[in-house]
Design a protein around this motif. Structure first.
Motif, mmCIF file in Angstrom:
data_model
loop_
_atom_site.group_PDB
_atom_site.id
_atom_site.type_symbol
_atom_site.label_atom_id
_atom_site.label_comp_id
_atom_site.label_asym_id
_atom_site.label_seq_id
_atom_site.Cartn_x
_atom_site.Cartn_y
_atom_site.Cartn_z
ATOM 1 N N GLN A 128 1.142 -1.059 0.367
ATOM 2 C CA GLN A 128 -0.025 -0.163 0.361
ATOM 3 C C GLN A 128 1.163 1.625 0.317
ATOM 4 O OE1 GLN A 128 -2.443 1.040 3.689
ATOM 5 N NE2 GLN A 128 -3.976 1.714 1.737
ATOM 6 N N GLY A 129 1.572 1.916 1.196
ATOM 7 C CA GLY A 129 3.015 2.931 1.252
ATOM 8 C C GLY A 129 4.158 2.435 0.592
ATOM 9 N N ARG A 130 5.042 2.948 0.115
ATOM 10 C CA ARG A 130 5.706 3.231 -0.946
ATOM 11 C C ARG A 130 6.464 5.520 -0.410
ATOM 12 N NH1 ARG A 130 7.602 -0.431 -4.969
ATOM 13 N NH2 ARG A 130 8.947 1.339 -5.714
ATOM 14 N N ASP A 131 8.320 4.689 -0.232
ATOM 15 C CA ASP A 131 8.838 5.801 -0.096
ATOM 16 C C ASP A 131 9.889 6.555 -1.042
ATOM 17 O OD1 ASP A 131 11.512 5.603 -0.100
ATOM 18 O OD2 ASP A 131 10.864 4.310 1.463
ATOM 19 N N ASN A 132 9.585 7.955 -1.191
ATOM 20 C CA ASN A 132 10.213 7.844 -2.371
ATOM 21 C C ASN A 132 11.316 7.808 -2.031
ATOM 22 O OD1 ASN A 132 7.464 8.301 -3.805
ATOM 23 N ND2 ASN A 132 7.158 10.906 -3.104
ATOM 24 N N GLY A 133 12.905 7.652 -1.519
ATOM 25 C CA GLY A 133 13.819 7.356 -1.342
ATOM 26 C C GLY A 133 14.111 9.150 -0.985
ATOM 27 N N PHE A 134 15.704 8.850 0.187
ATOM 28 C CA PHE A 134 15.707 9.528 0.863
ATOM 29 C C PHE A 134 17.415 9.361 1.186
ATOM 30 C CE2 PHE A 134 14.845 5.581 3.391
ATOM 31 C CZ PHE A 134 15.767 5.569 3.629
ATOM 32 N N ASN A 135 17.642 10.692 2.092
ATOM 33 C CA ASN A 135 19.199 11.273 2.495
ATOM 34 C C ASN A 135 19.311 11.019 3.562
ATOM 35 O OD1 ASN A 135 19.334 12.662 -0.449
ATOM 36 N ND2 ASN A 135 17.856 14.009 0.499
ATOM 37 N N LEU A 136 20.753 10.550 4.137
ATOM 38 C CA LEU A 136 21.345 10.401 5.129
ATOM 39 C C LEU A 136 22.481 11.058 5.273
ATOM 40 C CD1 LEU A 136 21.240 6.551 5.718
ATOM 41 C CD2 LEU A 136 19.612 7.865 6.454
ATOM 42 N N HIS A 137 22.496 11.910 6.386
ATOM 43 C CA HIS A 137 23.292 13.171 6.502
ATOM 44 C C HIS A 137 23.915 12.649 8.545
ATOM 45 C CE1 HIS A 137 22.342 15.685 3.141
ATOM 46 N NE2 HIS A 137 21.117 15.607 3.934
ATOM 47 N N ALA A 138 25.668 11.962 7.858
ATOM 48 C CA ALA A 138 25.701 11.504 9.414
ATOM 49 C C ALA A 138 26.516 12.380 10.225
ATOM 50 C CB ALA A 138 25.812 10.205 9.230
ATOM 51 N N ILE A 139 27.313 12.127 11.232
ATOM 52 C CA ILE A 139 29.114 12.149 11.688
ATOM 53 C C ILE A 139 28.624 11.294 11.880
ATOM 54 C CG2 ILE A 139 29.753 13.921 13.454
ATOM 55 C CD1 ILE A 139 29.470 15.404 10.897
ATOM 56 N N ARG A 140 30.284 10.962 11.745
ATOM 57 C CA ARG A 140 31.023 9.440 11.971
ATOM 58 C C ARG A 140 32.275 9.738 13.091
ATOM 59 N NH1 ARG A 140 29.424 4.744 8.945
ATOM 60 N NH2 ARG A 140 31.365 4.901 8.391
ATOM 61 N N ALA A 141 32.774 9.276 13.764
ATOM 62 C CA ALA A 141 33.514 8.967 14.498
ATOM 63 C C ALA A 141 34.246 7.287 14.537
ATOM 64 C CB ALA A 141 33.619 9.635 15.890
ATOM 65 N N GLY A 142 35.440 7.535 14.139
ATOM 66 C CA GLY A 142 36.155 5.654 13.955
ATOM 67 C C GLY A 142 37.622 5.964 14.242
ATOM 68 N N LEU A 143 37.506 4.216 13.925
ATOM 69 C CA LEU A 143 39.421 3.703 14.817
ATOM 70 C C LEU A 143 39.361 2.706 13.165
ATOM 71 C CD1 LEU A 143 39.765 3.201 18.550
ATOM 72 C CD2 LEU A 143 40.578 4.978 17.432
ATOM 73 N N ARG A 144 40.650 3.497 13.115
ATOM 74 C CA ARG A 144 41.051 2.464 11.718
ATOM 75 C C ARG A 144 42.600 1.777 12.305
ATOM 76 N NH1 ARG A 144 41.281 6.132 7.829
ATOM 77 N NH2 ARG A 144 43.644 6.599 7.505
#
Length: 265
Positions: free
Chosen positions: A245-261
């Motif tokens: 019945q329902g669909r979304d039209n796509g969306f944007n993700l905006h994220a601030i990230r921190a991690g270890l490499r």
């Protein structure tokens, strides 16, 4: 005094001042990458995803005729602030170029609203929707390190891959006209999940903590394409409705990230 003499005197007077100014304002030196700055690495990341708003559509089912109505547009679907965690494995191919394969998980609360005059035939009616969404992305990424400024290395990057969007049950309240009234109809719609195309852009900087371990801090923008969201509620299904019945039209993700490499040399 001729012009040549004036020029010589000015040069003799200004040269020491220019030298002192150069000593005070020195550019940050760009250093070469370590000789062994290549090879495999692993990473772990956590982040904060900001609210994002999109639109969507739903089909209307007429229980009397057994026919489906045309798609109608939601006025809004909002993914509230959420969090993300993830990890990956990568390889540095050259001093300034590396790639990795990452998997990340996002969690959001979802709010939606739309005009239900199409469905019920009178003005002053709207739907008030609430749900949640779990999102997994699997991305192949490439990065260009822009230079080594001591322990700090700024970078830009891009990625392509897939996202699995899984909606929870959607609570659909018919507000006619006020929401929260005990007499309002409330339908429960099964949440659907779907795989979609996704693409990302990244920018940030890594800070060397040790020879092998770096702190990575940055921003990631991800575009997730449209897909399925919700099924018909129990009342419509009992009347013969099937499918999405329902669909979304796509969306944007905006994220601030921190991690270890961690790099293996």
């Amino acid at each position: 005094m001729n012009r040549l003499a004036v020029a010589l005197l000015a040069s003799a007077f200004l040269s020491p001042m220019a030298a002192k100014a150069a000593d005070i304002i020195e550019p940050i030196p760009v250093v070469d990458a370590p000789a062994d700055y290549s090879g495999w690495y692993i990473r772990a990341d956590a982040g904060y995803a900001f609210s994002s708003e999109t639109s969507g559509s739903y089909r209307y089912f007429d229980a009397h005729s057994g026919l489906y109505g045309d798609d109608f547009r939601y006025s809004s679907i909002e993914f509230k602030d959420g969090y993300s965690v993830g990890g990956g494995v990568g390889y540095r191919w050259a001093d300034h170029f590396r790639t990795d394969l990452t998997a990340d998980y996002y969690n959001f609360k979802v709010k939606g609203s739309s005009d239900c005059a199409y469905s019920f035939g009178y003005s002053g009616c709207r739907f008030n929707d609430s749900s949640k969404a779990d999102l997994w992305t699997v991305m192949a990424n490439a990065y260009v390190d822009l230079g080594y400024f001591g322990a700090v290395t700024p970078y830009i990057g891009a990625g392509v891959g897939f996202a699995n969007v899984s909606y929870g049950e959607m609570r659909n309240e018919v507000c006619a006209p006020n929401c929260g009234d005990a007499n309002n109809y409330v339908g429960i719609h099964e949440g659907l999940d779907s795989w979609r195309f996704a693409a990302s852009l990244m920018a940030g900087a890594s800070i060397d903590l040790t020879h092998s371990l770096a702190l990575d801090v940055g921003y990631r923008y991800t575009r997730v394409s449209e897909g399925e969201a919700f099924a018909f509620d129990a009342g419509d299904r009992a009347a013969g409705a099937t499918g999405v019945q329902g669909r979304d039209n796509g969306f944007n993700l905006h994220a601030i990230r921190a991690g270890l490499r961690y790099s293996f040399y």
